[in-house]
Enzyme design. Structure first.
Site, PDB file in Angstrom:
ATOM      1  N   CYS A   4       0.835  -1.196   0.000  1.00  0.00           N
ATOM      2  CA  CYS A   4       0.000   0.000   0.000  1.00  0.00           C
ATOM      3  C   CYS A   4       0.874   1.252   0.000  1.00  0.00           C
ATOM      4  O   CYS A   4       1.794   1.378   0.810  1.00  0.00           O
ATOM      5  CB  CYS A   4      -0.906  -0.012   1.231  1.00  0.00           C
ATOM      6  SG  CYS A   4      -1.952   1.450   1.385  1.00  0.00           S
ATOM      7  N   CYS A   7      -0.011   3.257   3.608  1.00  0.00           N
ATOM      8  CA  CYS A   7       0.434   2.818   4.941  1.00  0.00           C
ATOM      9  C   CYS A   7       1.561   1.785   4.911  1.00  0.00           C
ATOM     10  O   CYS A   7       2.128   1.461   5.948  1.00  0.00           O
ATOM     11  CB  CYS A   7      -0.745   2.261   5.743  1.00  0.00           C
ATOM     12  SG  CYS A   7      -1.331   0.662   5.162  1.00  0.00           S
ATOM     13  N   CYS A  20      -5.915  -2.827   0.467  1.00  0.00           N
ATOM     14  CA  CYS A  20      -4.967  -2.838   1.571  1.00  0.00           C
ATOM     15  C   CYS A  20      -5.454  -3.799   2.650  1.00  0.00           C
ATOM     16  O   CYS A  20      -6.627  -3.806   3.016  1.00  0.00           O
ATOM     17  CB  CYS A  20      -4.809  -1.434   2.154  1.00  0.00           C
ATOM     18  SG  CYS A  20      -3.633  -1.364   3.521  1.00  0.00           S
ATOM     19  N   CYS A  70      18.389 -37.244  26.308  1.00  0.00           N
ATOM     20  CA  CYS A  70      17.343 -36.747  27.191  1.00  0.00           C
ATOM     21  C   CYS A  70      17.910 -36.531  28.589  1.00  0.00           C
ATOM     22  O   CYS A  70      18.567 -37.411  29.148  1.00  0.00           O
ATOM     23  CB  CYS A  70      16.181 -37.744  27.244  1.00  0.00           C
ATOM     24  SG  CYS A  70      14.872 -37.278  28.408  1.00  0.00           S
ATOM     25  N   CYS A  73      15.817 -39.166  31.189  1.00  0.00           N
ATOM     26  CA  CYS A  73      15.992 -40.623  31.218  1.00  0.00           C
ATOM     27  C   CYS A  73      17.272 -41.104  30.523  1.00  0.00           C
ATOM     28  O   CYS A  73      17.586 -42.284  30.577  1.00  0.00           O
ATOM     29  CB  CYS A  73      14.775 -41.314  30.602  1.00  0.00           C
ATOM     30  SG  CYS A  73      14.632 -41.114  28.806  1.00  0.00           S
ATOM     31  N   ASP A  89      18.253 -13.136  11.375  1.00  0.00           N
ATOM     32  CA  ASP A  89      19.690 -13.384  11.255  1.00  0.00           C
ATOM     33  C   ASP A  89      20.228 -14.268  12.388  1.00  0.00           C
ATOM     34  O   ASP A  89      21.423 -14.527  12.464  1.00  0.00           O
ATOM     35  CB  ASP A  89      20.469 -12.072  11.199  1.00  0.00           C
ATOM     36  CG  ASP A  89      20.323 -11.238  12.459  1.00  0.00           C
ATOM     37  OD1 ASP A  89      19.380 -11.483  13.239  1.00  0.00           O
ATOM     38  OD2 ASP A  89      21.155 -10.331  12.666  1.00  0.00           O
ATOM     39  N   GLU A  90      19.364 -14.754  13.261  1.00  0.00           N
ATOM     40  CA  GLU A  90      19.756 -15.656  14.341  1.00  0.00           C
ATOM     41  C   GLU A  90      19.376 -17.082  13.973  1.00  0.00           C
ATOM     42  O   GLU A  90      18.434 -17.307  13.219  1.00  0.00           O
ATOM     43  CB  GLU A  90      19.055 -15.254  15.643  1.00  0.00           C
ATOM     44  CG  GLU A  90      19.476 -13.888  16.143  1.00  0.00           C
ATOM     45  CD  GLU A  90      18.704 -13.475  17.379  1.00  0.00           C
ATOM     46  OE1 GLU A  90      17.983 -14.307  17.963  1.00  0.00           O
ATOM     47  OE2 GLU A  90      18.815 -12.305  17.750  1.00  0.00           O
ATOM     48  N   CYS A  98      11.424 -36.432  23.942  1.00  0.00           N
ATOM     49  CA  CYS A  98      12.081 -37.727  24.075  1.00  0.00           C
ATOM     50  C   CYS A  98      11.145 -38.838  23.615  1.00  0.00           C
ATOM     51  O   CYS A  98       9.969 -38.873  23.981  1.00  0.00           O
ATOM     52  CB  CYS A  98      12.494 -37.953  25.532  1.00  0.00           C
ATOM     53  SG  CYS A  98      13.253 -39.565  25.828  1.00  0.00           S
ATOM     54  N   CYS A 101      10.535 -41.200  27.227  1.00  0.00           N
ATOM     55  CA  CYS A 101       9.745 -40.743  28.387  1.00  0.00           C
ATOM     56  C   CYS A 101       8.840 -39.552  28.103  1.00  0.00           C
ATOM     57  O   CYS A 101       8.015 -39.191  28.934  1.00  0.00           O
ATOM     58  CB  CYS A 101      10.685 -40.409  29.556  1.00  0.00           C
ATOM     59  SG  CYS A 101      11.680 -38.919  29.307  1.00  0.00           S
TER      60      CYS A 101
END
Length: 109
Positions: A4, A7, A20, A70, A73, A89-90, A98, A101
């Protein structure tokens, strides 16, 4: 994808117009048929594509990790899902359950 001019929100196709997606803005633009041929519309995500990480999520049938242990257990196999919980970017977060368990944990790379 069209944005748009008023906005900056994404525009969605409705008949012969682009509308929009921001309910407060509601700007409309007549579609340019030449440009419309360049755009690709996608469907909404299906339930199969959504990654479930909450307490009641069903991990069975998801990919299996064999490089984990785990903490509860000591079993060496767990189902996992991956979700981007931080900035783009991470690295993503892996959520485990598990196979022995049912204990759940997460791993940040």
């Amino acid at each position: 994808m069209q944005f748009c001019d008023d906005c900056g929100s994404m525009m969605k196709s409705m008949g012969s117009q682009m509308v929009c997606a921001n309910d407060d803005c509601q700007a409309t633009v007549v579609k340019d048929e030449e440009k419309a041929a360049e755009f690709v519309s996608t469907e909404e995500q299906s339930g199969d594509e959504v990654i479930e990480t909450e307490e009641g999520a069903n991990f069975e049938g998801k990919p299996t990790a064999t490089d984990v242990t785990c903490e509860e257990c000591g079993h060496g196999e767990a189902w996992y899902t991956i979700k981007q919980t931080g900035a783009a970017d991470e690295p993503p977060t892996r959520f485990f359950k598990c196979k022995e368990c049912g204990y759940r944990w997460r791993e940040y790379n």
